[in-house]
Design a protein around this motif. Structure first.
Motif, PDB file in Angstrom:
ATOM      1  N   PRO A  51      36.928  30.807  34.724  1.00 47.68           N
ATOM      2  CA  PRO A  51      35.800  31.349  35.494  1.00 47.68           C
ATOM      3  C   PRO A  51      36.252  32.460  36.434  1.00 47.68           C
ATOM      4  N   ALA A  52      35.496  33.543  36.463  1.00 47.60           N
ATOM      5  CA  ALA A  52      35.888  34.738  37.214  1.00 47.60           C
ATOM      6  C   ALA A  52      35.509  34.610  38.687  1.00 47.60           C
ATOM      7  N   VAL A  53      36.104  33.644  39.330  1.00 45.60           N
ATOM      8  CA  VAL A  53      35.899  33.418  40.764  1.00 45.60           C
ATOM      9  C   VAL A  53      37.262  33.296  41.427  1.00 45.60           C
ATOM     10  N   ALA A  54      37.288  33.485  42.739  1.00 45.93           N
ATOM     11  CA  ALA A  54      38.554  33.520  43.456  1.00 45.93           C
ATOM     12  C   ALA A  54      39.343  32.224  43.312  1.00 45.93           C
ATOM     13  N   GLN A  55      38.630  31.091  43.217  1.00 46.94           N
ATOM     14  CA  GLN A  55      39.323  29.804  43.144  1.00 46.94           C
ATOM     15  C   GLN A  55      40.178  29.660  41.883  1.00 46.94           C
ATOM     16  N   ASN A  61      41.899  36.133  33.585  1.00 44.28           N
ATOM     17  CA  ASN A  61      40.659  36.743  34.105  1.00 44.28           C
ATOM     18  C   ASN A  61      40.941  37.907  35.053  1.00 44.28           C
ATOM     19  N   TYR A  78      39.011  44.568  40.473  1.00 35.78           N
ATOM     20  CA  TYR A  78      37.903  44.913  39.573  1.00 35.78           C
ATOM     21  C   TYR A  78      38.397  45.625  38.321  1.00 35.78           C
ATOM     22  N   SER A 115      39.720  43.099  36.027  1.00 32.94           N
ATOM     23  CA  SER A 115      38.809  42.010  35.664  1.00 32.94           C
ATOM     24  C   SER A 115      37.956  42.339  34.450  1.00 32.94           C
ATOM     25  N   GLY A 139      41.697  32.387  40.225  1.00 33.90           N
ATOM     26  CA  GLY A 139      42.374  33.657  39.977  1.00 33.90           C
ATOM     27  C   GLY A 139      43.588  33.452  39.084  1.00 33.90           C
ATOM     28  N   ASN A 168      40.763  38.446  38.091  1.00 34.03           N
ATOM     29  CA  ASN A 168      39.573  38.745  38.892  1.00 34.03           C
ATOM     30  C   ASN A 168      39.880  39.232  40.306  1.00 34.03           C
ATOM     31  N   CYS A 169      41.160  39.304  40.668  1.00 30.73           N
ATOM     32  CA  CYS A 169      41.511  39.799  41.996  1.00 30.73           C
ATOM     33  C   CYS A 169      41.239  41.292  42.136  1.00 30.73           C
ATOM     34  N   ALA A 183      43.382  27.039  46.105  1.00 31.16           N
ATOM     35  CA  ALA A 183      41.993  27.329  46.467  1.00 31.16           C
ATOM     36  C   ALA A 183      41.362  26.209  47.285  1.00 31.16           C
TER      37      ALA A 183
END
Length: 448
Positions: A166-170, A131, A136, A139, A172, A133-134, A200
């Motif tokens: 899932p594209a959330v910090a938890q 992902n 942009y 991502s 990554g 996601n860290c 996370a």
């Protein structure tokens, strides 16, 4: 049945530029806004692919992404024709346009995590797109990454594909840049080594203070579950937070492994001795003899490692059981690193030869030889099931160099990204590339 480690190198895209987008990546930030040479970058990458192919290694190609990503800009409120969207972004939010033009998909070590069939519960090769996601600008890659990988590895009898986490910090997830596999033979069950920067949910794990830790323990555990890996075939280890704060944004900047060997810096990990013992014990259950080469900080500092990308190298197994190390030219330019390598290859250890490649265009943006390739272990049957259009051959190399010469610019400055013509050039090039590589419709402009 024979098995191989196939290196699928990322083909540098037409919008290769130095946007300085990757906070925590020293090279990316230090060369920000310099003019780039997309044509030279692509040819340097192709030269490495050709050289490895000629050395007898299995080599493939992974296509770049469509850039600028106009759909991403539209989702952020820019409207009108494609040209109008680009012009609005350039006028109102140039950093967003620069991010939407990033060619960082060239570093396909971040594209996905791959588990070979010998390790997985269902006996298929598993892919999970990262992902990323860290950052942009990265991502936005995984939807196209998933389509490209799906077109390369399409046979569902042999290959399984998972959506990005899932594209959330938890969760990554930075893909194979934090994943290594150890095995006696590529076709035999092995131990998959997941390296994380932070947890996370568990505060017992320390975190870096300056730069972000991009890979979480929870993401690594989720990928292992998705791929159906056994507990006996997995080891989790934490990066040393202090080296992340020195610019080691991924584990592949401070360590590299292959076969039964881990080549790493003394300061790469926390609880190193415990981790090495676990790797040795688990690999032994699969008949392997785990070994490690630790580079002492007294000979090569973390700063030397980051500047030279000593560990962002390719560690390749040769037929005689020894290893070949592929390093960037920057290693030869660093006196301490080069002195260490000379001593390493003159000993009777596993790494017997070092080959140097000029990858300056990639290196200046923060990616070395290891960043440019995604490793996929395949047996003969699985290799035969791969889309043949993406396997490097001498004719394909010639075709791709001609394609680059036809479509790529010699110079690209930040101001050039505002030129709507660049998007048309990119789409024209990629439309032709999908025909060369036999990928079908994988890009948004081909689908919509």
């Amino acid at each position: 049945m024979k098995s191989y480690e196939v290196n699928f190198d990322g083909l540098v895209g037409p919008t290769h530029n130095y946007g300085g987008l990757s906070y925590g990546n020293v090279a990316s930030q230090s060369n920000s806004q310099q003019s780039s040479n997309p044509k030279e970058a692509a040819l340097q990458g192709l030269a490495k692919m050709k050289a490895l192919m000629e050395m007898g290694f299995q080599q493939g190609v992974l296509a770049p992404q469509e850039r600028p990503d106009v759909a991403a800009l539209r989702s952020l409120g820019f409207a009108g024709s494609d040209a109008q969207v680009i012009q609005q972004a350039a006028k109102q939010a140039m950093p967003l346009l620069v991010a939407s033009c990033s060619a960082s998909s060239m570093w396909v070590a971040n594209a996905a995590t791959v588990s070979p069939s010998a390790d997985t519960a269902d006996g298929r090769v598993h892919f999970t797109a990262a992902n990323l996601n860290c950052k942009y600008h990265r991502s936005i890659e995984h939807p196209t990454t998933s389509r490209v990988l799906g077109a390369m590895f399409a046979d569902q009898k042999h290959f399984a594909h998972h959506s990005a986490l899932p594209a959330v910090a938890q969760f990554g997830d930075e893909g194979a840049a934090n994943h290594t596999r150890f095995c006696r033979e590529y076709g035999q069950a092995g131990v998959e080594f997941f390296v994380f920067g932070r947890s996370a949910f568990d505060t017992r794990y320390p975190a870096p203070q300056k730069y972000p830790a991009r890979q979480t323990l929870e993401a690594s555990q989720a990928v292992a579950r998705l791929h159906g890996l056994s507990d006996d075939g997995v080891v989790y280890a934490q990066q040393n937070p202090s080296v992340i704060d020195q610019g080691v944004f991924h584990n592949d900047v401070i360590a590299v492994g292959n076969g039964e060997l881990l080549f790493h810096h003394e300061d790469a990990f926390l609880d190193t001795d415990t981790m090495l013992a676990e790797l040795q014990g688990k690999l032994a259950k699969f008949g392997g003899n785990f070994q490690s080469i630790c580079v002492p900080r007294s000979q090569v500092t973390v700063e030397d490692a980051v500047r030279s990308y000593l560990f962002n190298s390719q560690l390749l197994s040769r037929a005689d059981g020894t290893m070949l190390l592929i390093v960037p030219e920057e290693c030869r330019a660093n006196e301490r690193v080069w002195q260490y390598l000379q001593g390493l290859t003159s000993s009777a250890g596993m790494i017997r030869e070092v080959k140097v490649f000029d990858l300056k265009q990639s290196m200046q943006n923060g990616g070395g030889p290891a960043c440019l390739r995604l490793r996929v272990a395949l047996n003969e049957t699985e290799l035969a099931a791969v889309n043949p259009g993406v396997i490097m051959t001498a004719p394909l190399y010639d075709t791709l160099t001609q394609w680059v010469g036809k479509h790529y610019r010699d110079r690209l400055a930040e101001s050039d990204l505002a030129d709507p013509q660049l998007l048309l050039e990119c789409r024209t090039a990629l439309d032709e590339l999908t025909q060369i590589l036999k990928l079908g419709a994988v890009y948004p402009f081909q689908i919509n």
